[in-house]
Design an enzyme around this catalytic site. Structure first.
Site, PDB file in Angstrom:
ATOM      1  N   ASP A  17      -0.802   3.519  -6.535  1.00  0.00           N
ATOM      2  CA  ASP A  17      -0.919   3.489  -5.075  1.00  0.00           C
ATOM      3  C   ASP A  17      -0.802   2.104  -4.464  1.00  0.00           C
ATOM      4  O   ASP A  17      -0.754   1.986  -3.232  1.00  0.00           O
ATOM      5  CB  ASP A  17      -2.250   4.104  -4.635  1.00  0.00           C
ATOM      6  N   GLU A  18      -0.784   1.038  -5.263  1.00  0.00           N
ATOM      7  CA  GLU A  18      -0.763  -0.298  -4.664  1.00  0.00           C
ATOM      8  C   GLU A  18      -0.160  -1.324  -5.613  1.00  0.00           C
ATOM      9  O   GLU A  18      -0.011  -1.077  -6.812  1.00  0.00           O
ATOM     10  CB  GLU A  18      -2.171  -0.740  -4.257  1.00  0.00           C
ATOM     11  N   ASP A  64       0.851  -1.188   0.000  1.00  0.00           N
ATOM     12  CA  ASP A  64       0.000   0.000   0.000  1.00  0.00           C
ATOM     13  C   ASP A  64       0.889   1.241   0.000  1.00  0.00           C
ATOM     14  O   ASP A  64       1.568   1.530   0.988  1.00  0.00           O
ATOM     15  CB  ASP A  64      -0.902  -0.015   1.234  1.00  0.00           C
TER      16      ASP A  64
END
Length: 366
Positions: A109-110, A14
């Site tokens: 973002d991930e 994350d």
């Protein structure tokens, strides 16, 4: 007898909010302060990303900069740099692909990484996860939380509990109890109207959805959706993490911020670059047929390349070749601004031919 199926070990990384994290890596004074990325110098445009400090004041991605500044007037505004964000994103992907061929980046973002060992002698998924965390946080200076579990869902929930910079490992066999108490907002791609219907019916946790009577759930959301919801709430029947395409070339680069680095320091940096580049070959079972070293100075780059036959795939040889190439181009060390190691002509290693091939009529000694 059917071989026992290996227990999957999925890592969720994350990086949210990635753009803010990059800005803080470039300017550490931004840490702990409300930051907004996006907009134009004249104050127009939209919010691309906001730090947690800005989000608590109501700033959201997609808002106009005017509305965001009104909600959080003390926020520091950064216009953004797409080229820099892309470079950091590539660095993150390279770190992940050094640990596994199975890497997915649904967004900046991930990421999901399948760290399931190939066999009993394979590396520990926990050790791999810790190494990834260290590389992202220490070398790139990015904030990242990580979760390791047997399913995508449990890994994603675990990473959320590990924020802002931790690693949470869910041990095999404990996933059901871990997921059971989590809110249904963790269900992937759950439409708002279905979330509202489930909560109205008193199904507020993943465990309650997974354990609901199928008939009651079907009456609530429909037959196809009910089955998918119960599978998703348990982390069952998830798609495997997709295989990444093998790289055609591998490049590792270091930008020198300390202009006082001496020759010994440059050689140490090159050794690190060579080792990192070589590690990225392993998950794909590749060897490099050429090695290049580039030294960048204000007056331009100088590059040396060597072809290697049948190719290199181990750290020791890679470091030796890199140091040999760099020896003639490192001086003067004071003017060096960046170092680059590139592995090219990537291929599957060819089996070594023996010097004395065995005659077909002769048997090997027992």
């Amino acid at each position: 007898m059917k071989a026992k199926e290996r227990t999957r070990r999925i890592l969720h990384v994350d990086l949210d909010p990635f753009l803010v994290s990059v800005e803080r890596s470039l300017d550490p004074s931004l840490r702990g302060k409300p930051v907004i990325v996006g907009g134009m110098p004249d104050g127009t445009g939209l919010v691309a990303a906001a730090s947690a400090e800005a989000r608590t004041k109501g700033v959201r991605a997609g808002q106009s900069i005017t509305v965001a500044r009104r909600a959080c007037p003390e926020a520091i505004l950064r216009p953004g740099d797409l080229e820099t964000y892309a470079r950091y994103g590539e660095e993150v992907t390279a770190i992940l692909q050094a640990a596994s061929r199975r890497v997915e980046r649904p967004s900046a973002d991930e990421a999901y990484v399948d760290l399931t060992p190939e066999g009993p002698a394979g590396p520990s998924p926990v050790s791999d996860a810790e190494a990834i965390k260290d590389e992202i946080q220490r070398r790139l200076g990015l904030d990242a939380s990580l979760g390791l579990a047997c399913s995508r869902l449990a890994a994603r929930v675990a990473s959320s509990w590990a924020r802002p910079r931790g690693l949470l490992v869910v041990l095999p066999g404990y996933e059901s109890s871990f997921l059971a108490r989590q809110p249904i907002r963790f269900l992937p791609d759950l439409p708002p109207h279905l979330e509202a219907a489930l909560e109205k019916a008193g199904l507020t946790t993943l465990g309650e959805v997974a354990g609901a009577e199928p008939a009651a759930l079907e009456a609530l959301v429909g037959s196809p959706a009910a089955e998918r919801l119960q599978e998703a709430a348990s982390g069952d029947n998830e798609a495997p993490v997709a295989l990444s395409a093998p790289p055609t070339a591998i490049q590792e680069e270091a930008v020198l911020r300390d202009r006082r680095t001496d020759r010994e320091g440059l050689e140490a940096i090159l050794e690190g670059l060579a080792s990192r580049a070589c590690r990225r070959l392993r998950p794909f079972g590749l060897a490099a047929g050429s090695v290049s070293v580039e030294v960048r100075r204000p007056d331009g780059p100088v590059r040396r390349t060597e072809a290697i036959d049948p190719g290199i795939e181990d750290d020791e040889t890679s470091r030796a070749v890199v140091q040999g190439l760099a020896a003639a181009i490192l001086d003067p060390p004071a003017g060096v601004r960046a170092l680059v190691v590139r592995l090219g002509r990537l291929h599957r290693p060819r089996p070594q031919s023996t010097l004395f091939p065995l005659h077909p009529g002769l048997a090997r000694p027992g």
